[in-house]
Enzyme design. Structure first.
Site, PDB file in Angstrom:
ATOM      1  N   SER A 176       2.147 -31.965  58.072  1.00 23.59           N
ATOM      2  CA  SER A 176       1.007 -31.936  57.044  1.00 23.59           C
ATOM      3  C   SER A 176       1.499 -30.791  55.883  1.00 23.59           C
ATOM      4  O   SER A 176       0.653 -30.933  55.013  1.00 23.59           O
ATOM      5  CB  SER A 176       0.185 -32.075  57.463  1.00 23.59           C
ATOM      6  OG  SER A 176      -0.703 -31.428  57.872  1.00 23.59           O
ATOM      7  N   GLU A 177       2.146 -29.992  56.142  1.00 30.91           N
ATOM      8  CA  GLU A 177       1.281 -28.468  55.786  1.00 30.91           C
ATOM      9  C   GLU A 177       2.409 -28.452  53.490  1.00 30.91           C
ATOM     10  O   GLU A 177       1.942 -28.210  52.895  1.00 30.91           O
ATOM     11  CB  GLU A 177       2.555 -27.280  56.131  1.00 30.91           C
ATOM     12  CG  GLU A 177       1.503 -26.630  57.609  1.00 30.91           C
ATOM     13  CD  GLU A 177       2.521 -27.784  58.489  1.00 30.91           C
ATOM     14  OE1 GLU A 177       2.481 -26.953  60.034  1.00 30.91           O
ATOM     15  OE2 GLU A 177       2.323 -28.708  58.074  1.00 30.91           O
TER      16      GLU A 177
END
Length: 261
Positions: free
Chosen positions: A135-136
């Site tokens: 999800s970065e």
């Protein structure tokens, strides 16, 4: 060792490390990172331990970085940020390079840095309801420190897709990609993990350790004279080892090897 964010147990050559912050979905901060590093180093150096299970308490395996820790990092200087990131990188490397085989028991959702933890393990078993997400990019960040392990685990093409899209995917997709090795129902998870652990514990401890190191050190190398000599030296050395000799003797004599428990 005393832990505040983990529980560590050991029984019959099998140690279990449990991330124990269910109130924050087992997200990690500097304390979790330090304790994981210490636990894996200690268990890696414990002769009685032949395999390690890494799991989480609660509905999530690991949600990645703790939000309060991330807020604190926002005020760090460049040097402080680098030092902090390096401790995470070193923790992941400690898991990956642990001389004992490590099984990830993925009992729930696994996001961001949590995927790095799973990828650093040797074998991963997940419940069918688990979801995964790198999800970065949604937060303007990079999965940098986890990338060496995630790319090795799921390949360059899949990593490129999920690094840049930050899409969530399910356990079936994780299995298809090779990120996890088995998917089970919640009821069958412990049985599957125990089955794999028993297989590991039943093998020669030295051969298991050296086989793990073999994959790490041979993967990606050019097949040339140096590699041929290296692999020949490895098999020659293990043939001459005590466990190597005992394994051959026990096979020929049709009896259990001395390390069997």
């Amino acid at each position: 060792m005393q832990f505040t964010t983990l529980t560590v147990t050991a029984e019959r050559h099998l140690a279990t490390i449990t991330l124990n912050r269910p109130e924050v979905r087992n997200a990690f901060n500097e304390t979790v990172i330090a304790e994981l590093t210490g636990a894996f180093r200690a268990l890696g150096d414990t002769p009685e331990v032949r395999a390690i299970v890494l799991t989480g308490n609660g509905p999530a395996f690991c949600a990645g970085a703790d939000l309060n820790w991330m807020k604190k990092m926002a005020g760090y200087s460049d040097d402080e940020n680098r030092a902090d990131a390096l401790t995470l990188a070193q923790m992941l490397h400690t898991v990956w390079s642990c001389p004992k085989p490590v099984i990830a028991r993925v009992q729930g959702d696994t996001y961001a840095g949590g995927m790095g933890l799973v990828a650093a393990c040797d074998i991963a078993v997940a419940v069918e309801s688990a979801h995964f997400c790198l999800s970065e990019a949604r937060l303007g960040l990079l999965p940098a420190t986890i990338s060496p392990y995630v790319i090795r685990a799921m390949g360059e093409q899949a990593s490129r897709r999920y690094f840049i899209t930050a899409e969530r995917f399910d356990a079936a997709e994780a299995l298809r990609l090779g990120f996890v090795h088995a998917v089970t129902t919640p009821q069958a998870l412990d049985e599957k993990v125990a089955e794999i652990a028993a297989t590991l514990i039943g093998n020669s401890p030295n051969a298991v350790r050296e086989s793990k190191r073999l994959v790490q050190e041979v993967s990606g190398r050019e097949i040339d004279g140096d590699l041929l000599a290296d692999t020949a030296n490895r098999i020659a050395a293990i043939r001459a080892s005590e466990e190597g000799k005992e394994g051959v003797r026990s096979f020929l004599e049709k009896r259990a090897a001395a390390w069997k428990v």
